[in-house]
Write an enzyme that holds these catalytic residues in place. Structure first.
Site, PDB file in Angstrom:
ATOM      1  N   LYS A  89       0.824  -1.219   0.000  1.00 40.92           N
ATOM      2  CA  LYS A  89       0.000   0.000   0.000  1.00 40.92           C
ATOM      3  C   LYS A  89       0.854   1.263   0.000  1.00 40.92           C
ATOM      4  O   LYS A  89       0.402   2.319  -0.420  1.00 40.92           O
ATOM      5  CB  LYS A  89      -0.985  -0.025   1.161  1.00 40.92           C
ATOM      6  CG  LYS A  89      -1.983  -1.168   0.958  1.00 40.92           C
ATOM      7  CD  LYS A  89      -3.246  -1.052   1.734  1.00 40.92           C
ATOM      8  CE  LYS A  89      -4.203  -2.171   1.369  1.00 40.92           C
ATOM      9  NZ  LYS A  89      -3.633  -3.533   1.553  1.00 40.92           N
TER      10      LYS A  89
HETATM   11  C1  LIG Z   1      -4.131  -4.673   0.799  1.00 43.76           C
HETATM   12  C2  LIG Z   1      -3.288  -5.901   0.676  1.00 43.76           C
HETATM   13  C3  LIG Z   1      -3.591  -6.930  -0.240  1.00 43.76           C
HETATM   14  C4  LIG Z   1      -4.821  -6.898  -1.112  1.00 43.76           C
HETATM   15  O1  LIG Z   1      -4.736  -5.932  -2.121  1.00 43.76           O
HETATM   16  P1  LIG Z   1      -6.079  -5.448  -2.877  1.00 43.76           P
HETATM   17  O2  LIG Z   1      -5.645  -4.327  -3.737  1.00 43.76           O
HETATM   18  O3  LIG Z   1      -7.009  -5.017  -1.770  1.00 43.76           O
HETATM   19  O4  LIG Z   1      -6.595  -6.608  -3.630  1.00 43.76           O
HETATM   20  C5  LIG Z   1      -2.736  -8.015  -0.323  1.00 43.76           C
HETATM   21  N1  LIG Z   1      -1.653  -8.114   0.471  1.00 43.76           N
HETATM   22  C6  LIG Z   1      -1.335  -7.155   1.371  1.00 43.76           C
HETATM   23  C7  LIG Z   1      -0.134  -7.347   2.233  1.00 43.76           C
HETATM   24  C8  LIG Z   1      -2.125  -6.015   1.506  1.00 43.76           C
HETATM   25  O5  LIG Z   1      -1.808  -5.077   2.408  1.00 43.76           O
END
Ligand SMILES: *Cc1c(COP(=O)(O)O)cnc(C)c1O
Length: 501
Positions: A112
């Site tokens: 993120k």
């Molecule tokens: C948010 C997240 C995901 C999922 O990603 P999306 O874009 O919501 O599908 C997968 N792995 C981690 C570590 C995350 O923080």
């Protein structure tokens, strides 16, 4: 000509890129989508000679067409700097039968950061472009990880402040420590006596309170959200798929035009949707492999065409994928429905009224780029251990879901296409679950002892994000009742000095 953004729920609602970033969500709960998907310019070989930041510019300029070159380069350079612990921003490493795209080299060691480190600059630039002089106040309720990533992204960004509410007794000790040690004069972290739903409800109420909006505006503030459906988070995620292809090309691992697969551990469907956009832009991508944990709504959807959230919510060792409504899937449904906002709205209404909808046979064609599967808790842990024993490389639980699903895909298809797995978190972020898989005999140890054990086994330097919280001082200690969230916001904005309890 400027690219127009349209709402997935109302064909008459349009916005420029900067307006869409500022608003986040369109009216009636719709999401903004670009009117057409732009094509990459020039050859991929040209891109293969560029840095991450240069590729980011080449991709993002096609979407944020109302930003000037200076504005966009300023956003990119402010985001992708020493906050990342590698100059290449994302790393690509080959282990066992696949490449791992490490998207966890930012401030909070998860993917993120890739978008949340640039969103504050996209927001403040968008505000300036639209003659908004108010300070942007980001208001968030968090159950743990997103709050910290948003705090790190917005800390000390001029023209913004960020207020994060979390359930005082509803996050892990490490998650709480990460948040309450956050530096930055414009950051506010407040625990509430209540659960995550209380925090979320309180925040939603404030967002839709016109009286509060007026009061804030008079004092020179306005709310905005850092939600994952903002196109200001989606567009920066397209960049690393293009970067990956360019990188493999420059290493001579593939030839220009050769197709590759991506495997993405999926929750809200944002990350894998960005890969789909990259493909539509002309990046040679074969399959998009959508990996779920035991909350396998998407696996069932790709198999049957029925999206059904009526099921038990399962807590897994990959909590960021514990999601029953993948919000960003709506953008794909809209495309599959021939960009018909009315049709899409009808599906979304069924989802909110009955908890499910079924797409038509005709629409299924649009999903043929995707392959869906899932990994159980046991398969996930087994994959972490197997890969470690084979290669010495330790992956986190989310990445392990993707890796396990890739092995299922290989077994089913025998596909020899070169494949890249999105590695979405550092193993240090989920140390306990990872160590449980690799060395279960150590489960009696404390979290920080396990961090040291993980270092001993992997040899990977302990990231600053983890070292910091061992020693960093607590800078936020406010706790309030859920009824007092609004007063806390006013106090954070300096509208009132003290609150009466
Ligand atoms: C948010 C997240 C995901 C999922 O990603 P999306 O874009 O919501 O599908 C997968 N792995 C981690 C570590 C995350 O923080």
């Amino acid at each position: 000509m400027d690219l127009i953004y349209r709402s997935t729920r109302d064909k008459n609602e349009t916005a420029t890129a900067s307006e869409a970033i500022l608003r986040g969500l369109a009216g009636q709960g719709g999401l903004y989508v670009p009117d057409r998907i732009p094509k990459l310019e020039g050859s991929l070989t040209r891109l293969s000679k560029m840095s991450y930041q240069e590729i980011a510019y080449e991709v993002m300029k096609l979407y944020l067409t109302d930003f000037t070159e200076d504005e966009l380069r300023y956003c990119i350079d402010s985001a992708y700097d020493e906050k990342f612990d590698t100059p290449s921003i994302a790393e690509l490493v080959k282990k066992d039968n696949a490449w791992y795209l490490e998207l966890f080299h930012g401030a909070t060691i998860a993917f993120k950061d890739m978008a949340l480190s640039i969103l504050p600059y996209l927001l403040t630039t968008s505000a300036k472009k639209n003659n908004i002089s108010n300070e942007i106040v980001i208001l968030t309720a968090t159950s743990g990880d997103t709050g910290k990533a948003a705090l790190a992204g917005f800390a000390d960004v001029e023209g913004t402040s960020i207020i994060v509410f979390y359930p005082k007794d509803g996050v892990s000790p490490i998650q709480e420590r990460q948040m309450v040690t956050q530096r930055g004069d414009n950051t506010h972290v407040i625990g509430i006596r209540g659960n995550f739903d209380d925090a979320q409800t309180g925040v939603k109420k404030m967002f839709s309170d016109p009286e509060l909006a007026r009061e804030l505006d008079a004092a020179g503030y306005q709310f905005s959200s850092a939600n994952s459906i903002n196109i200001g988070r989606l567009v920066p995620q397209i960049v690393y798929y293009v970067y990956t292809y360019a990188n493999l090309l420059s290493r001579g691992e593939i030839k220009e035009g050769e197709r590759i697969n991506f495997v993405v551990p999926t929750g809200n469907f944002g990350n894998i949707l960005a890969a789909w956009y990259a493909k539509k832009m002309g990046l040679p991508v074969a399959k998009l492999i959508c990996a779920s944990n035991e909350n396998k709504v998407l696996f069932d959807f790709f198999r049957t065409g029925c999206y059904d959230r009526n099921r038990k919510f399962i807590l897994t060792s990959s909590p960021s994928m514990d999601i029953l409504i993948s919000s960003n899937l709506e953008r794909l449904i809209y495309e599959a429905a021939g960009r018909d906002a009315e049709k899409n709205l009808a599906f979304m209404k069924q989802l909110s009224d009955q908890g499910s909808y079924t797409v038509t046979e005709e629409m299924k064609e649009a999903f043929s780029d995707f392959y869906g599967n899932y990994a159980s808790e046991e398969e996930t842990a087994d994959r972490i251990r197997d890969l470690y024993e084979k290669t010495g490389y330790i992956i986190d639980t989310h990445t392990a879901v993707a890796s396990a699903v890739y092995n299922k895909y290989l077994e089913e298809t025998g596909d020899t296409t070169r494949t890249v797995i999105a590695s979405t978190a550092s193993p240090y972020k989920f140390t306990r679950s990872v160590m449980q898989a690799v060395e279960p005999s150590l489960s009696g140890q404390s979290d920080f002892e396990l961090v040291d054990q993980l270092y001993r086994l992997s040899g990977v330097k302990i990231p600053a994000a983890i070292e910091d919280i061992r020693t960093a001082p607590v800078l936020h200690d406010t706790v309030c009742d859920k009824e007092d969230m609004c007063s806390e916001v006013k106090r954070a904005c300096g509208i009132i000095d003290t609150i009466h309890v």
